[in-house]
Design an enzyme around this catalytic site. Structure first.
Site, mmCIF file in Angstrom:
data_model
loop_
_atom_site.group_PDB
_atom_site.id
_atom_site.type_symbol
_atom_site.label_atom_id
_atom_site.label_comp_id
_atom_site.label_asym_id
_atom_site.label_seq_id
_atom_site.Cartn_x
_atom_site.Cartn_y
_atom_site.Cartn_z
ATOM 1 N N GLY A 56 0.848 -1.151 -0.202
ATOM 2 C CA GLY A 56 -0.064 -0.186 0.036
ATOM 3 C C GLY A 56 0.748 1.167 0.000
ATOM 4 N N GLU B 265 10.525 2.515 -0.447
ATOM 5 C CA GLU B 265 10.274 2.348 -1.800
ATOM 6 C C GLU B 265 10.009 3.862 -2.323
ATOM 7 O OE1 GLU B 265 6.543 0.785 -2.893
ATOM 8 O OE2 GLU B 265 7.002 0.454 -4.934
ATOM 9 N N HIS C 274 6.819 -3.490 2.683
ATOM 10 C CA HIS C 274 6.971 -2.705 1.759
ATOM 11 C C HIS C 274 7.633 -1.282 2.482
ATOM 12 C CE1 HIS C 274 4.775 -5.110 -0.964
ATOM 13 N NE2 HIS C 274 5.203 -4.279 -2.184
ATOM 14 N N ASP D 224 4.679 -6.444 -10.023
ATOM 15 C CA ASP D 224 3.445 -6.686 -10.550
ATOM 16 C C ASP D 224 3.597 -6.691 -12.229
ATOM 17 O OD1 ASP D 224 1.623 -6.017 -8.339
ATOM 18 O OD2 ASP D 224 3.023 -4.333 -8.156
HETATM 19 N N1 HPA Z 1 4.091 -0.835 -3.259
HETATM 20 C C1 HPA Z 1 3.263 -0.899 -2.526
HETATM 21 N N2 HPA Z 1 2.145 -1.318 -2.643
HETATM 22 C C2 HPA Z 1 2.323 -2.186 -3.570
HETATM 23 C C3 HPA Z 1 3.017 -2.388 -4.399
HETATM 24 C C4 HPA Z 1 4.379 -1.688 -4.277
HETATM 25 O O1 HPA Z 1 5.354 -1.697 -5.039
HETATM 26 N N3 HPA Z 1 2.675 -3.494 -5.436
HETATM 27 C C5 HPA Z 1 1.414 -3.668 -4.854
HETATM 28 N N4 HPA Z 1 1.166 -3.130 -3.909
HETATM 29 ZN ZN ZN Z 2 5.112 -4.807 -4.005
#
Ligand code: HPA
Ligand code: ZN
Length: 341
Positions: free
Chosen positions: A178, A208, A205, A287
């Site tokens: 998310g 990022e 996560h 993804d």
């Molecule tokens: N970041 C955050 N949420 C996500 C991601 C990501 O890269 N891919 C799928 N949901």
């Molecule tokens: Zn992801």
């Protein structure tokens, strides 16, 4: 080597993917076929019109735009068989791409959000699809359940509660995904604690779309075993040192990082620097359908844009195997390590 030769070579190269979302693995073609067979509302059945609605290729890079691609299909699944169909297809396509070991993550909340079936039905159905596909194709799949910062703590708690009630050996890992920019991971701290106490591997996560402080927080405060992306660690020597000391793997996904706008180009991706510093890293897709990539494409880019050689790719896969959530690592090593001898 020309691109076609390199692509064919990389497709045959045995690969491990530790970071792949089922929600983001459903191609526009599969959506159309699934809707035709099982029903489910799509904004259009015209492939060329559907593509830009769920893929980022022609959009300017940006994190919010990328995340918005998931919204469209939350209400798509009208019958549970459509979930089975897309999960089976995702595993089949990974196997056809030369992926030998896949950790496939998904949010039961995402698939049950139209209210037509429960999260436990989703989990049971996806497990069935994974078993069916992995008995038919040359691939080992470990499911990871995702909770989303964006759905809030209550729904995350519901998902974790389901995992805790399942027989041992059903689910081995928990992920939090998310919007890292809008929604802090802090409110989920108790859930991370519970997940660890239940013996789940934890991947968060972090780092990022935000800075290295989020990676430090995920490791120090939430005891993550692995970090989704985490590439902003490169900005902070002390965070890289922490990752090395604690042997925490970054699940790196270069094409995703480009389309989310967190790196300006694959050529400028910090994966090589992270590796050289000794940070454990693996190479993954995130993804594939939303990003219109495959793990083969990621390997081609690693070679052609980042100068990786075959040995680097072996090292990445061997390292990934050391960080799996599969319950019997020694058994898995016996099954897979011969690929990269
Ligand atoms: N970041 C955050 N949420 C996500 C991601 C990501 O890269 N891919 C799928 N949901
Ligand atoms: Zn992801």
């Amino acid at each position: 080597m020309n691109r076609e030769k390199l692509f064919n070579k990389m497709k045959k190269f045995p690969k491990v993917d530790l970071h792949r979302h089922l929600e983001g693995s459903i191609s526009p073609q599969t959506f159309i076929k699934t809707a035709e067979k099982y029903g489910g509302k799509l904004p259009t059945h015209d492939l060329e019109k559907l593509k830009p609605l769920i893929q980022v290729q022609n959009d300017p890079p940006g994190f919010e735009n990328f995340l918005s691609k998931f919204d469209l299909f939350r209400g798509f699944y009208s019958v549970i068989n459509s979930v089975e169909n897309i999960a089976f297809t995702a595993v089949k396509e990974a196997a056809e791409d030369g992926v030998k070991y896949l950790e496939l993550r998904y949010s039961p909340t995402h698939f049950s959000s139209n209210g037509r079936f429960s999260e436990s039905e989703v989990i049971e159905c996806i497990q069935g699809a994974i078993d069916r596909a992995s008995s038919r194709f040359d691939i080992i799949v470990t499911p990871i359940l995702t909770i989303s910062r964006d759905y809030g703590v209550d729904l995350a708690e519901q998902t974790l509660g389901l995992i805790e009630k399942m027989p041992k050996g059903f689910v081995y890992g928990l992920d939090i995904a998310g919007d890292e920019v809008k929604n802090s991971a802090k409110p989920f701290a108790d859930l991370f604690d519970r997940a660890k106490k239940s013996g789940l591997g934890l991947t968060i996560h972090a780092g990022e779309a935000c800075g290295a402080a989020n990676v430090r927080e995920a490791v120090v405060d939430f005891h993550a075993d692995r970090i989704g992306h985490g590439i902003s660690s490169v900005e902070d020597e002390s965070v890289m040192k922490l990752l090395c000391e604690k042997n925490i793997m970054l699940e790196v996904c270069p094409t995703s990082n480009f389309y989310t706008g967190v790196v300006p180009s694959i050529k400028n991706h910090p994966i090589k620097k992270l590796m050289e510093t000794g940070v454990p890293v693996s190479l993954n897709t995130d993804d594939p359908a939303i990003l219109a990539t495959t793990l083969t494409d990621e390997y081609v880019a690693a070679v052609s844009e980042l100068g990786f050689d075959e040995n680097d790719l072996k090292v990445l896969n061997q390292a990934a195997i050391e960080h799996v959530f599969y319950p019997d690592k020694e058994k898995l090593k016996n099954m897979l390590l011969h690929y990269w001898d």
